[in-house]
Scaffold this motif. Structure first.
Motif, PDB file in Angstrom:
ATOM      1  N   TYR A   1      -0.616   6.078  15.669  1.00 48.22           N
ATOM      2  CA  TYR A   1      -1.845   5.987  14.876  1.00 48.22           C
ATOM      3  C   TYR A   1      -2.472   4.591  14.965  1.00 48.22           C
ATOM      4  N   GLY A   2      -1.946   3.748  15.830  1.00 49.46           N
ATOM      5  CA  GLY A   2      -2.520   2.416  15.995  1.00 49.46           C
ATOM      6  C   GLY A   2      -1.858   1.340  15.177  1.00 49.46           C
ATOM      7  N   GLY A   3      -0.703   1.615  14.651  1.00 54.99           N
ATOM      8  CA  GLY A   3       0.003   0.627  13.855  1.00 54.99           C
ATOM      9  C   GLY A   3       0.499  -0.536  14.695  1.00 54.99           C
ATOM     10  N   VAL A   4       0.332  -1.748  14.182  1.00 52.19           N
ATOM     11  CA  VAL A   4       0.780  -2.962  14.869  1.00 52.19           C
ATOM     12  C   VAL A   4       1.487  -3.873  13.870  1.00 52.19           C
ATOM     13  N   PRO A   5       2.235  -4.853  14.360  1.00 42.96           N
ATOM     14  CA  PRO A   5       2.876  -5.813  13.454  1.00 42.96           C
ATOM     15  C   PRO A   5       1.842  -6.706  12.783  1.00 42.96           C
ATOM     16  N   ALA A   6       2.229  -7.324  11.698  1.00 42.41           N
ATOM     17  CA  ALA A   6       1.315  -8.196  10.947  1.00 42.41           C
ATOM     18  C   ALA A   6       0.876  -9.380  11.780  1.00 42.41           C
TER      19      ALA A   6
ATOM     20  N   ILE B   1      -3.655   2.006   8.207  1.00 45.52           N
ATOM     21  CA  ILE B   1      -2.433   1.938   8.994  1.00 45.52           C
ATOM     22  C   ILE B   1      -1.909   0.514   9.142  1.00 45.52           C
ATOM     23  N   ASN B   2      -2.806  -0.467   9.051  1.00 47.09           N
ATOM     24  CA  ASN B   2      -2.402  -1.861   9.237  1.00 47.09           C
ATOM     25  C   ASN B   2      -2.629  -2.723   7.994  1.00 47.09           C
TER      26      ASN B   2
ATOM     27  N   SER C   1       0.835  -1.201   0.000  1.00 47.23           N
ATOM     28  CA  SER C   1       0.000   0.000   0.000  1.00 47.23           C
ATOM     29  C   SER C   1       0.868   1.249   0.000  1.00 47.23           C
ATOM     30  N   CYS C   2       0.198   2.380  -0.044  1.00 48.73           N
ATOM     31  CA  CYS C   2       0.925   3.647  -0.032  1.00 48.73           C
ATOM     32  C   CYS C   2       1.724   3.830   1.258  1.00 48.73           C
ATOM     33  N   LEU C   3       1.196   3.350   2.379  1.00 51.19           N
ATOM     34  CA  LEU C   3       1.912   3.491   3.646  1.00 51.19           C
ATOM     35  C   LEU C   3       3.130   2.577   3.717  1.00 51.19           C
ATOM     36  N   HIS C   4       3.056   1.414   3.107  1.00 49.13           N
ATOM     37  CA  HIS C   4       4.236   0.549   3.021  1.00 49.13           C
ATOM     38  C   HIS C   4       5.373   1.281   2.291  1.00 49.13           C
ATOM     39  N   ILE C   5       4.998   1.974   1.224  1.00 47.46           N
ATOM     40  CA  ILE C   5       6.003   2.690   0.428  1.00 47.46           C
ATOM     41  C   ILE C   5       6.590   3.844   1.230  1.00 47.46           C
ATOM     42  N   ALA C   6       5.735   4.587   1.921  1.00 44.49           N
ATOM     43  CA  ALA C   6       6.224   5.686   2.757  1.00 44.49           C
ATOM     44  C   ALA C   6       7.170   5.160   3.828  1.00 44.49           C
ATOM     45  N   ALA C   7       6.856   3.984   4.380  1.00 43.79           N
ATOM     46  CA  ALA C   7       7.721   3.367   5.391  1.00 43.79           C
ATOM     47  C   ALA C   7       9.050   2.948   4.788  1.00 43.79           C
ATOM     48  N   LEU C   8       9.007   2.412   3.588  1.00 47.76           N
ATOM     49  CA  LEU C   8      10.222   1.960   2.913  1.00 47.76           C
ATOM     50  C   LEU C   8      11.212   3.097   2.710  1.00 47.76           C
ATOM     51  N   TYR C   9      10.681   4.272   2.338  1.00 48.01           N
ATOM     52  CA  TYR C   9      11.539   5.418   2.050  1.00 48.01           C
ATOM     53  C   TYR C   9      11.657   6.398   3.221  1.00 48.01           C
ATOM     54  N   ASN C  10      11.118   6.006   4.394  1.00 47.74           N
ATOM     55  CA  ASN C  10      11.249   6.815   5.616  1.00 47.74           C
ATOM     56  C   ASN C  10      10.738   8.238   5.410  1.00 47.74           C
ATOM     57  N   ASN C  11       9.577   8.344   4.761  1.00 45.27           N
ATOM     58  CA  ASN C  11       9.039   9.664   4.435  1.00 45.27           C
ATOM     59  C   ASN C  11       7.892  10.000   5.394  1.00 45.27           C
TER      60      ASN C  11
ATOM     61  N   SER D   1       9.294 -10.664   1.095  1.00 42.91           N
ATOM     62  CA  SER D   1      10.132 -11.321   0.086  1.00 42.91           C
ATOM     63  C   SER D   1       9.959 -12.829   0.106  1.00 42.91           C
ATOM     64  N   GLU D   2       9.579 -13.367   1.241  1.00 48.92           N
ATOM     65  CA  GLU D   2       9.260 -14.796   1.349  1.00 48.92           C
ATOM     66  C   GLU D   2       7.749 -14.942   1.412  1.00 48.92           C
ATOM     67  N   ILE D   3       7.239 -15.929   0.739  1.00 48.23           N
ATOM     68  CA  ILE D   3       5.792 -16.043   0.559  1.00 48.23           C
ATOM     69  C   ILE D   3       5.037 -16.186   1.885  1.00 48.23           C
ATOM     70  N   SER D   4       5.732 -16.684   2.919  1.00 44.01           N
ATOM     71  CA  SER D   4       5.051 -16.884   4.203  1.00 44.01           C
ATOM     72  C   SER D   4       5.183 -15.690   5.136  1.00 44.01           C
ATOM     73  N   ILE D   5       5.865 -14.654   4.679  1.00 45.39           N
ATOM     74  CA  ILE D   5       6.082 -13.474   5.512  1.00 45.39           C
ATOM     75  C   ILE D   5       5.124 -12.360   5.091  1.00 45.39           C
ATOM     76  N   PHE D   6       4.484 -11.741   6.083  1.00 48.15           N
ATOM     77  CA  PHE D   6       3.584 -10.632   5.816  1.00 48.15           C
ATOM     78  C   PHE D   6       4.016  -9.434   6.652  1.00 48.15           C
ATOM     79  N   LEU D   7       3.805  -8.245   6.111  1.00 47.96           N
ATOM     80  CA  LEU D   7       4.313  -7.029   6.748  1.00 47.96           C
ATOM     81  C   LEU D   7       3.264  -5.917   6.741  1.00 47.96           C
ATOM     82  N   THR D   8       3.150  -5.236   7.866  1.00 48.20           N
ATOM     83  CA  THR D   8       2.379  -3.999   7.917  1.00 48.20           C
ATOM     84  C   THR D   8       3.351  -2.838   7.702  1.00 48.20           C
ATOM     85  N   PRO D   9       2.839  -1.609   7.531  1.00 45.79           N
ATOM     86  CA  PRO D   9       3.745  -0.467   7.432  1.00 45.79           C
ATOM     87  C   PRO D   9       4.699  -0.371   8.630  1.00 45.79           C
ATOM     88  N   LEU D  10       4.219  -0.711   9.831  1.00 48.77           N
ATOM     89  CA  LEU D  10       5.079  -0.691  11.014  1.00 48.77           C
ATOM     90  C   LEU D  10       6.209  -1.704  10.860  1.00 48.77           C
TER      91      LEU D  10
END
Length: 421
Positions: A405-410, A371-372, A347-357, A378-387
């Motif tokens: 903002y309520g962000g939590v891990p996947a 937010i979540n 999502s857009c927030l994943h991208i913002a997190a990637l570039y620390n913007n 990169s591995e098919i069994s791994i999932f990631l939130t923006p956090l």
């Protein structure tokens, strides 16, 4: 110690101050000095090339005419230097002494190349009259006509190009990159040169090793008059693809040339054309922040939410590029687009997190970004939130912001709506 170099320096000084009598006296004492070359490989004759008074050069070639073809360490003969200096009288002198007209310097430039680059029509005519060839390539594979096409941006320079064409210069010659004089002219914005070469029989649709045509070259540099001439007067196709399937419109929008963008669209360029990765001109314009070009694309019917092969939209490209104003403009037109993601769920927030913007992240959350949202790693069994992305990249301040903002891990996201796309 041999006094030859001292005499060499004295000869040059006599030449520079116009003391012909002393010059001749020194030569009468030691004429062999004429064969001496200094640290740069130059003989006394080389130094005479810039002197308006050619009596000194006459004295030298009268005693040793073979010197006209001696080269310095850069490969320059006296003829090269005379042409570069624009010393027509000197050039005429050495031409009369059987100067090698095809002699090339270390970058394989002939005297004709230099006459073009220096813009000297009189000298060019003299060289050709004495039999100089007009289609010898240099180290880049470029012929004199290539350079004439590049510098012909005024009436006097254009005469050089016309004279080369009149003397059978190859209008379809290609350099080491496969670029013809047509492409050089388009790259330099020389519309008149472009039309002269075209009217002389050049293949106007030729392309280089990357598949770039003259229209690509003109569009990438914002030369609208060349774009309009190529399409309107020469009849070229408005959407020729290069090796990456990108058309001239891609280049115009990427580099922010709005006038060229409008001209191409007005002539029928496809605003939804796709490159090898399924990207449209809108993707390129968004990533580069070319808002004016985006507005033009939109006006001419572009789908600014079209996904690429990876599912990335121009909106997500704008977030990747950190283009605040483009993000706002796109979301103003489609607010629900804030929840879009690519084929991996990014999502857009994943991208913002990637570039620390942080600024972009704040804007996106104000526009109701998820937010979540969960994406596949990169591995098919791994999932990631923006956090998760922020923590993985070590962007601690941004991670704390997401948590506020309520962000939590996947691992804590139980909602399966964004998982396993």
């Amino acid at each position: 110690m041999d006094d030859s170099h001292e005499i060499f320096d004295q000869l040059i000084q006599h030449c520079q101050i116009g003391d012909l009598e002393s010059f001749i006296s020194e030569l009468n004492i030691k004429e062999s000095i004429l064969k001496i070359q200094d640290a740069t490989g130059k003989t006394v004759l080389h130094y005479c090339a810039e002197q308006a008074d050619i009596r000194f050069a006459k004295e030298i070639v009268g005693r040793n005419p073979e010197l006209v073809n001696n080269k310095d360490i850069d490969g320059f003969t006296a003829l090269h230097l005379g042409v570069i200096a624009g010393n027509s009288d000197f050039v005429q002198l050495v031409l009369g002494c059987d100067a090698d007209l095809e002699s090339q310097d270390n970058e394989l430039h002939t005297a004709v190349h230099w006459a073009i680059v220096c813009g000297d029509l009189e000298i060019l005519k003299s060289l050709i009259k004495h039999g100089a060839l007009v289609s010898i390539p240099d180290i880049h594979g470029a012929h004199p006509l290539h350079y004439a096409a590049q510098v012909s941006n005024n009436r006097s320079s254009l005469e050089l190009l016309r004279y080369l064409i009149k003397n059978k210069a190859d209008v379809n010659a290609i350099d080491n990159d496969g670029r013809s004089p047509v492409l050089w002219a388009a790259s330099s914005g020389c519309k008149e040169a472009l039309l002269e070469i075209y009217n002389a029989g050049a293949t106007i649709t030729s392309s280089d090793k990357d598949g770039l045509t003259a229209l690509h070259c003109a569009a990438s540099r914002g030369f609208t008059d060349c774009v309009e001439a190529l399409i309107g007067l020469c009849g070229v196709f408005v959407d020729p693809p290069d090796n990456q399937e990108t058309t001239p419109l891609f280049y115009a929008v990427s580099l922010g040339h709005s006038e060229c963008t409008e001209a191409l669209l007005r002539f029928g360029a496809d605003p939804n054309y796709r490159d090898l990765k399924g990207r449209t001109p809108g993707h390129f314009a968004s990533f580069r922040g070319r808002l004016e070009c985006l507005r033009l694309l939109h006006f001419y019917g572009a789908d600014l939410w079209a996904p690429s092969e990876r599912g990335d939209t121009p909106f997500l490209e704008a977030v990747s590029g950190g283009k605040y104003d483009v993000i706002e403009w796109l979301l103003d037109g489609r607010p629900e687009g804030i929840r879009s993601s690519n084929s991996e769920g990014r999502s857009c927030l994943h991208i913002a997190a990637l570039y620390n913007n942080l600024d972009i992240a704040r804007l996106l959350l104000e526009r109701d970004a998820d937010i979540n949202a969960v994406m596949r790693g990169s591995e098919i069994s791994i999932f990631l939130t923006p956090l998760d992305v922020a923590l993985k990249k070590g962007h601690i301040a941004l991670a704390k912001f997401f948590q506020e903002y309520g962000g939590v891990p996947a691992t804590k996201v139980t909602d399966s709506r964004a998982v396993a796309r």
